[in-house]
Scaffold this motif. Sequence first.
Motif, short mmCIF file in Angstrom:
data_model
loop_
_atom_site.label_atom_id
_atom_site.label_comp_id
_atom_site.label_asym_id
_atom_site.label_seq_id
_atom_site.Cartn_x
_atom_site.Cartn_y
_atom_site.Cartn_z
N ALA A 105 -7.06 0.71 5.94
CA ALA A 105 -7.36 -0.11 4.60
C ALA A 105 -7.47 -1.66 4.81
N TRP A 157 -7.77 2.95 -0.94
CA TRP A 157 -7.04 1.67 -1.15
C TRP A 157 -8.21 0.67 -0.34
N MET A 200 0.97 -1.21 0.11
CA MET A 200 0.19 0.12 -0.10
C MET A 200 0.85 1.12 0.21
#
Length: 303
Positions: free
Chosen positions: A256, A27, A1
């Motif tokens: 996320a 995300w 990420m």
Amino acid sequence: MDDAPTTAQGGDSLPGFLFALTAYLLWGFLPLYMKALAHVPPPEVIAHRVVWSVPVALAVLAWLGRTGDLRAALRTPRMLGMGALTAALISVNWGIYVWAIGSGNALDAALGYYINPLFSIFLGAVLLRERPGRTQLAAIALAVVAVGILTWEAGRLPFVALGLTLTWGFYAYLKRRLPIGPNQGFTLEVLILLIPAVAYIGWLQARGTGNFLKGVAWDNALLLGCGIVTAVPLMIYANGAKRLTLSTIAVMQYIAPTMIFLTAVFIFGEPFSRVKLVAFGLIWTALVIYSLPLLTGRFNRVG
């Protein structure tokens, strides 16, 4: 990420928080986008992520006036070598992630990203000779136990989660050592991957097996949009993280994977057994143990 840019030294700022929150939310919603491309082979999706990220990344650098840094990096063999290594790692990470979402293994993807910060502590101890504290060692131990439980349940290692953890962990480690800003570094990576990505897409189109420009407008739009959903969150995050303290980022990074976890269970309907509940419970406990010293230190400084 996320990339690993320099974090704020004097405290958090509201723009930094909003930038980072936006990136983590994007995300978090990414599995829904990738699920819509589940019928497209992962290597083809990755190739389109690379190709359509290039114009987005170059446009952002031009807007920021940082194209000179990129030109210097492209003329430096050592920088190109390091960029090629980080590019290889991030492309493998993307491939595992895309496959996991499309094949019904989003829970494993969430697990991998939950383990990431704990693996970073381990890397720091092994590669940088950093001495983790007792709470950090306890958190790592709980994560190891959780992986052991999942291995026992499935009869094999959780390869998706471990693959995401290993590729992202080493990517983040090497990215910190890349003497270039996160936006320029990302652009360098996709430029390095551009030629093989274009060649692969061209080969698919020539064989008639590619999904791009095949007459399905929705597929075309989704593949073109891969550049936006890949480059934009990374660059938004890079501009937010440098305005935030490490402790704030340490907590926000769980947004996320939590969204991925909830999407996997409640939208994709992936099975969530009691054994997995125990394993995830151990991971969540480990993350609390990991985060508390950071938050306590921050509040002490504020007080």
